[in-house]
Design an enzyme around this catalytic site. Structure first.
Site, PDB file in Angstrom:
ATOM      1  N   HIS A 165       1.374  -9.605  -2.543  1.00  0.00           N
ATOM      2  CA  HIS A 165       2.689  -9.349  -1.992  1.00  0.00           C
ATOM      3  C   HIS A 165       3.743  -9.397  -3.106  1.00  0.00           C
ATOM      4  O   HIS A 165       3.538 -10.018  -4.134  1.00  0.00           O
ATOM      5  CB  HIS A 165       2.964 -10.436  -0.946  1.00  0.00           C
ATOM      6  N   LYS A 201       6.775   0.945   3.104  1.00  0.00           N
ATOM      7  CA  LYS A 201       7.434  -0.058   3.935  1.00  0.00           C
ATOM      8  C   LYS A 201       7.939   0.652   5.183  1.00  0.00           C
ATOM      9  O   LYS A 201       8.778   1.560   5.101  1.00  0.00           O
ATOM     10  CB  LYS A 201       8.595  -0.674   3.165  1.00  0.00           C
TER      11      LYS A 201
END
Lengths: 433, 433
Positions: free
Chosen positions: B328, B192
């Site tokens: 996701h 991330k």
């Protein structure tokens, strides 16, 4: 629960001398009935195309199926069901069920339906409820009209007249349609064209519109018999008649030809959708069909598209791309009738009535215990019976199988029938007009 | 069998101060546990996003669900589940689970999973077997790395340190990854990003590659923090590192921005796939994403894409369009873990390891009886237990629900956390670099 046996029953079903651009239907249509049995004694039935090719593909998949858990369909699909990625998959020159490139897919589809029938019986649920439940409670079909010669199919002792008689003019076609609508309650109409001169087929559609009015959407499918020029001419001539729920199906051969017809009609301000089961026969055809504008309505088929779940996938795909979806038919018995009906009822996007040849077969040749599937207002109602909701009449299967073994042919050949009965020099020529 | 009760349990789960371009995770992630019970006494469980919005959507769908046959999911989808057709569905400014345009879709998804759990228990079969069977026996996940502050989440009496510690440098990130790979066996790695200066994030990816080698595909996801220019710069800098199983996920905002990054990278001969869960959040986004080249890998989600069957549909659609598909994740508990694992295992086309935040939660806050879901070689193995294969520990649900009711917030707000702990003037600015 494992599958312990897989039996294959080739059958021959009397078929009237229907006409299309492929030629003339033989006195018998070939089909295959499949029966799977599980270690728990549950039986699943299915139906596939007929003849040697179909049987060979079913024999080839059999060793993978015997011993398998009927729930594990993805594994079978990934190992065996996917169609060959290479080569022409179009059905321009091959009748559906004779394309070697989807032979494995068709065998997979037959197994899938029988497995879903087993799962339904094991769980006490209709097949549609195992696939997300009912997007609709009944599957609407269209009146599938054919130009035809007199006669109801069959040979020798089996020969019989049919109630439909010869139909080779616009006027008799209106009569055929009136009868079919009266008996089945159909609300949408599809004419198999590519048989008479285009002007006569245009006239047929016009007379159908005059007789039934705009509440009955109209479609015409000449199976690629026309040039781009003729296709455009028909599209222009039937601009009104094929609008609002209608479509122009496979007027011409090839994705490029279809795209050109579409382009030229759009240039003339005519938005009649183009439908296809010839240019689009597998998932890999959807993207080019969409990109080029060749096809606006894809005709699915739970047999050669690879089963009921693949019809759902195709419907979702078409819905997402803004394409319509309907369903193609071959001559078939009541087992396929129910496979098709369940497939329609679990596909929310399927908003065109589906094709069916079912009215062209008779009670006499049905393999279902209790007789033929019933229609209500042109639709097949999905009840609450487990699985596909049907049982086989094994005496009937045996009778049709015995008949199959007596036949001299093992493959559908409509051109040969034309040479035998209509014109000894007949050849399929594309475009014919 | 009918659904006779529908209970909704909002819960709060301790969450470490993970960072992203949205800001900083709050000490608790909000989730909702749903329990359906049938007239036969079968219980189906599910998990959804948390907070007021999610709860309101679940309350709104409840009257349609109580009394329904859990097999009839298509009807519920058609009546209620489809996302709003109009308006911006992107998640550029909204964290997943806070988009009002898919609120009904998320509520439908929660009901679908619980119904599939019921159907599985009623039929004695795992959910994946009800959806076509296993395309794979285990669902592979990736090591989902986050820059983070020290701490393991929680507040006051609940506060606890975590084993991960602060991680705001390339070097500590390699340590985070080593630990995660050691403990879970992950084989693919996702970072991330959008937190540190782009050069530092590039350096992080390079150090991860140096530490793990090319056998571990690498992805980076800055959640739109970069301009087109910066995105291209990162794409060029990490040309090697993001190839072969890697991707560049949502580097920049908007479909147009993504398409421009792709175009410019292709011009430079760089074919790194662009992935997205921000530009593509619903089926209507697929066709523009494909047409413009903005996205090559779609991140599905069984929550906001509308359930497991819709993940299957999305996977098939992507497969057909030549796009890749992954999954996701939001912060979640073991119920969602199993929903995600079943969804992956019934989607043959899902060939990228899926995201999961699961390593960031702890045993202490798990709601599953028997504790947390186990990983084997980075994957969640689907066993043979019926339904989702899990049971709730109702004491744990009660404890997390009690905690939820004590919390002062009812919505995820990562920017507010930044202002509280990092910078009182913090605003999310796009592009930040």
């Amino acid at each position: 629960m494992r599958i312990s046996s897989f039996s294959i029953h080739p059958v021959a079903v009397a078929d009237p001398p229907l006409r299309s651009s492929y030629g003339r239907h033989a006195p018998y249509a070939l089909r295959t009935i499949i029966i799977l049995t599980t270690t728990d004694g549950i039986t699943g039935v299915s139906e596939a195309h007929g003849g040697d090719g179909s049987q060979a593909a079913l024999e080839a998949i059999k060793p993978m199926v015997v011993g398998m858990d009927p729930f594990q369909l993805h594994a079978l699909w990934m190992n065996w069901g996917r169609p060959d990625a290479t080569g022409d998959r179009s059905q321009t020159w091959l009748v559906p069920g004779e394309n070697p490139r989807d032979a494995r897919t068709r065998a997979y589809a037959a197994v899938e339906a029988a497995c879903l029938d087993i799962i339904g019986k094991a769980t006490g649920r209709p097949v549609c409820d195992l696939l997300g439940g009912r997007a609709r409670d009944a599957a609407p079909f269209s009146a599938y009209l054919f130009y035809k010669h007199g006669g109801g199919g069959g040979l020798e002792a089996d020969t019989r007249e049919d109630e439909w008689g010869e139909c080779l003019t616009p006027e008799t076609m209106v009569g055929q349609c009136q009868r079919m609508v009266r008996e089945y309650g159909f609300r949408e109409i599809k004419l198999k064209g590519g048989v008479l001169e285009p002007e006569l087929e245009i006239e047929t559609i016009r007379q159908l519109r005059a007789a039934f009015g705009p509440a009955y959407p109209l479609r015409i499918d000449p199976n690629c018999a026309w040039s781009v020029e003729t296709s455009v001419h028909v599209g222009v001539s039937l601009k009104e008649e094929l609008s609002e729920g209608g479509y122009l199906e496979d007027p011409t051969a090839s994705m490029e030809g279809m795209a050109e017809v579409r382009r030229r009609l759009l240039e003339l301000g005519i938005d009649t959708p183009m439908a296809s089961n010839v240019a689009t026969t597998g998932f890999d055809d959807i993207s080019p069909a969409w990109r080029t504008g060749a096809v606006q309505v894809v005709l699915s088929d739970p047999h050669y598209w690879g089963g009921i779940r693949n019809v759902q996938r195709l419907s979702a795909l078409c819905g997402q791309l803004g394409m319509g979806v309907s369903m193609h038919s071959n001559n078939h018995l009541g087992v396929s009738m129910m496979i098709m009906a369940h497939a329609c009822c679990v596909s929310p996007e399927m908003e065109f009535a589906c094709d069916t040849h079912y009215p062209w077969q008779t009670e006499q040749d049905e393999v279902l215990a209790g007789g033929r599937v019933k229609f209500v207002d042109g639709a097949v109602v999905i009840g609450d019976k487990p699985g596909l909701g049907i049982e086989l009449d094994m005496d009937q299967v045996a009778r049709l199988e015995e008949r199959y073994h007596k036949l001299p042919f093992r493959k559908r050949d409509d051109a040969e029938e034309m040479r035998k009965h209509v014109d000894p020099a007949w050849q399929r020529i594309l475009p014919r007009w």
